[in-house]
Scaffold this motif. Sequence first.
Motif, short mmCIF file in Angstrom:
data_model
loop_
_atom_site.label_atom_id
_atom_site.label_comp_id
_atom_site.label_asym_id
_atom_site.label_seq_id
_atom_site.Cartn_x
_atom_site.Cartn_y
_atom_site.Cartn_z
N ALA A 267 -11.78 5.43 -6.18
CA ALA A 267 -10.92 6.11 -6.68
C ALA A 267 -10.51 7.36 -6.69
N GLU A 268 -11.82 8.19 -6.11
CA GLU A 268 -11.67 9.66 -5.92
C GLU A 268 -11.19 10.21 -4.75
N ASP A 269 -10.78 9.27 -3.90
CA ASP A 269 -10.32 9.55 -2.72
C ASP A 269 -9.17 8.45 -2.33
N PRO A 270 -7.97 8.75 -2.59
CA PRO A 270 -6.79 7.75 -2.42
C PRO A 270 -6.77 7.13 -1.01
N TYR A 271 -7.18 7.77 -0.23
CA TYR A 271 -7.11 7.07 1.11
C TYR A 271 -8.04 5.97 1.56
N PHE A 272 -9.04 5.90 0.73
CA PHE A 272 -9.89 4.64 0.52
C PHE A 272 -9.29 3.71 -0.04
N ASN A 273 -8.15 3.68 -0.72
CA ASN A 273 -7.33 2.68 -1.45
C ASN A 273 -5.96 2.50 -0.81
N THR A 274 -5.99 3.12 0.41
CA THR A 274 -4.72 2.94 1.27
C THR A 274 -4.84 2.08 2.50
N VAL A 275 -3.77 1.45 2.86
CA VAL A 275 -3.87 0.72 4.15
C VAL A 275 -2.66 0.95 5.10
N TRP A 276 -2.94 1.06 6.26
CA TRP A 276 -1.79 1.46 7.34
C TRP A 276 -0.82 0.03 7.42
N THR A 277 0.41 0.29 7.41
CA THR A 277 1.49 -0.59 7.78
C THR A 277 2.38 -0.16 8.67
N ALA A 278 3.07 -0.93 9.28
CA ALA A 278 4.28 -0.56 10.37
C ALA A 278 5.15 0.52 9.52
N LYS A 279 5.33 0.09 8.14
CA LYS A 279 6.44 0.93 7.51
C LYS A 279 5.78 2.22 6.89
N GLY A 280 4.60 2.21 6.79
CA GLY A 280 3.99 3.55 6.37
C GLY A 280 2.69 3.38 5.74
N LEU A 281 1.94 4.36 5.16
CA LEU A 281 0.89 4.10 4.59
C LEU A 281 0.99 3.39 2.88
N ALA A 282 0.65 2.34 2.91
CA ALA A 282 0.81 1.93 1.54
C ALA A 282 -0.59 2.24 0.53
N VAL A 283 -0.24 3.20 -0.37
CA VAL A 283 -1.13 3.77 -1.32
C VAL A 283 -1.06 3.07 -2.62
N ARG A 284 -2.41 2.50 -2.88
CA ARG A 284 -2.42 1.48 -4.07
C ARG A 284 -2.74 2.22 -5.09
N SER A 285 -2.09 1.60 -6.41
CA SER A 285 -2.27 2.52 -7.64
C SER A 285 -3.61 1.73 -8.19
N ARG A 286 -4.16 0.95 -7.71
CA ARG A 286 -5.32 0.34 -8.44
C ARG A 286 -6.38 -0.21 -7.60
N VAL A 287 -7.61 0.14 -7.92
CA VAL A 287 -8.85 -0.40 -7.02
C VAL A 287 -9.21 -1.84 -7.14
N ASP A 288 -8.94 -2.61 -6.20
CA ASP A 288 -9.47 -4.07 -6.32
C ASP A 288 -10.52 -4.35 -5.42
N ILE A 289 -11.83 -4.57 -5.90
CA ILE A 289 -12.98 -4.61 -4.97
C ILE A 289 -12.94 -6.19 -4.67
N GLY A 290 -13.10 -6.53 -3.30
CA GLY A 290 -13.22 -7.60 -2.77
C GLY A 290 -14.93 -8.00 -2.50
N ILE A 291 -15.46 -8.95 -2.74
CA ILE A 291 -16.91 -8.90 -2.77
C ILE A 291 -17.19 -10.05 -1.94
N ALA A 292 -17.87 -9.94 -0.75
CA ALA A 292 -18.26 -11.22 0.08
C ALA A 292 -19.44 -12.11 -0.41
N VAL A 293 -18.97 -13.43 -0.73
CA VAL A 293 -19.96 -14.34 -1.17
C VAL A 293 -19.98 -15.40 -0.22
N ASP A 294 -21.26 -15.79 -0.02
CA ASP A 294 -21.88 -16.81 0.82
C ASP A 294 -21.78 -18.24 -0.13
#
Lengths: 412, 331
Positions: A267-294
């Motif tokens: 949340a302190e660095d918006p770039y970590f919540n941003t994804v590169w797309t063909a249209k541009g940088l998608a800057v997300r307004s919410r931090v959703d954390i995915g957790i890998a589970v075996d």
Amino acid sequence: MKEPILMPVLSDTMQTGRLTRWNKSVGDPVHKGDALAEVETDKAVMDVEAFADGYLAGPLAPVDQDIPVRQTIGYLVDSPALTKAQPSAADDGKETTEISQPPSTNGAGSNASPLAKESKDHSGAASPAPPAASVVPTSEVTPSAVSAPSEGADLSGSSPYARALAADLGIDISHVPAGPDGKIHASQVIAAAVQPQDADLRLGPPFLIRKPSSLRAAVARNMVASLSIPSFQISADFALQPLQARSKAQKRSFTLALARACALTVAEDPYFNTVWTAKGLAVRSRVDIGIAVDTGAGLITPVLRDAAERPTAELAEDWRILLDKVKTGRLVPEDYQGASFYVSNLGIFPEITQFDAIVPVGASAILAVSAPSDNGKTVLTLSCDHRVIFGADAARFLQRLGQRLQDPSWLS
Amino acid sequence: MTDLLYWQALNRAMDIELAEDDSVFTLGEDVALYGGTYRVTEGLLAKYGEWRVRDTPISENTFTGLGVGAAMLGLRPVVEIMTINFALLAMDAIVNMAAKIPFMSGGQFPMPLTIRMPGGIARQLGAQHSQRLEVMFMNVPGLRIVVPSTPQDAYWQLRQAIRSDDPILVLEHELLYFQKGAVDETAIAPPLHQAQIRRAGRDLTCITYSRMSTVAQEAAAELASEGIEMEVIDLRSLSPIDWESCVQSVSRTHHCLIVEEDCRFAGTGAEFCATLQEFCFYQLDAPIQRVAALDLPTPFNGALEAATIPAKENVVQAARKLMGLNQGVSQ
């Protein structure tokens, strides 16, 4: 009244579903909302519910076969008498195996779902199906699911241009899968050209082809998709003991505490919540954390939504529910798709003191957490999409994360 | 540059050629006093007199034969046959005389003959007046056939035909006479038999001619809204055919759709298809498709008549199918 029951469309990407079981048999009375069958999609198992009161009638689609969405998988009828119209209704429960053996005229072109042909055959003079056919188990080697509307005789093939293209690209056209119309066109050749080549198994030991589970296939697809991400890794040693102690004291799961620490740092660095797309940088307004589970059967990534802003107690409850769904195989796509940052923790394997993870499509970074080394410190490796995150950003991210791990007083 | 109706463009072309060359004259049924069934010769009798703008009896083989004879002797006749359906009566003059004499005389007799014929399916003219007989003439070596689809092409191609020393049929579509379009009389005409790309596109090539060219362009606009870019090639000439333009386009798009108002069986599209697969076989990503009229005498009933010939929707559907996009889930 006889209404077809269709294979439901359960997610945007779902093209086929696989019935894992029928909960009801032909002739059973059903009520609106009853779970008639269970269907396995990309990753989850979901119910097919009755859309009205009535009785279940066959032919029922077979289990453990991929069936295109919106394909008829069975019927709901008004009266029990109608369910008896099917010749096979007497030996209840056997329908599934029976119709998995379509009485197709030409074995080669039987890619179409068995039901499509079967339903026509059933309407008229229905002779009892040969019992021999009904006990033959469904072969595991199933044909591809999305099949052509079978109109007319199929001339074999591939278009002249597809063949010329394959020759130019050095692709063996006999290994190119056909398109939706059952033919190989240029687009299929191009798709095959940009895809990694299959191993040539002809020279190796004998083998069987087994269809991967939906979950395994989905992971494979996602991993191939992630190949297009130019990524780099950066690592740091941190002591995790303070966070472990704090989470124990607060009666929180350590995984949750770690996810929370990441969310706050993201949340302190918006770039970590941003994804590169063909249209541009998608800057997300919410931090959703995915957790890998075996899961034992494969990998899945339940997502904690808004993990930076919501109270920890709420997240803990979410996490409990998610883990429960993982155990029962009932995660739905909304539960495991769309994280903006991922955490993969192999800390339970004490031998693994370092590894790095692959940045999934849709995120800009993933944190790999291993087991502590002899010095008590743990190597955290951050894999980043270099289109979005640069080395110094990643270094600062790890610094800030390290401070949170050192002093976990923020964890409530 | 002026906006003219198709018939006005033809009328203008006739007027200029009559003015510029004394050896040009026109004859046919109702061309003089009445000014032409579709007004193409309107006003020319007054301007050039009855020796050069001449009404004939209803006698197609005779007056077409008269045209052949005049051409042999160095005049430049423009014969109007009231509709292509009546050309059946003039087949001997066209096929046995006009097409053969330059060859059989070893080139001693030129044949600067232009035969104008309205044709195509108009509105409820009945089966005998709704035929598309171009394919019959395509099968006659020695004839040239042009099929202008715009006022500009009508203007250019009629003038070029009159100036040519070969026998040329100008097939005018009856439903195009009152279509308006820009005509630039100062622009340099493209070669008489060169095809034109009416709309550029990357996904498939539509090869068509005459009125179907406008239908194909409407279909292309609709397809574009679905993301399918259809290139429309207006052949402008059916003999000879500008194969090079077709081959270039199909080699880019790898998909070919033929749209013709002619009947499907042994129609013009059959020839396009056969020749293009010889040139483009290894470039084709799907079988060449044809959209054509039904194989039956044209019904008089307006709704039935319309159902026998390709409409925009037929072209759109065929294009979708050709691109493999017509396989939605049907329940």
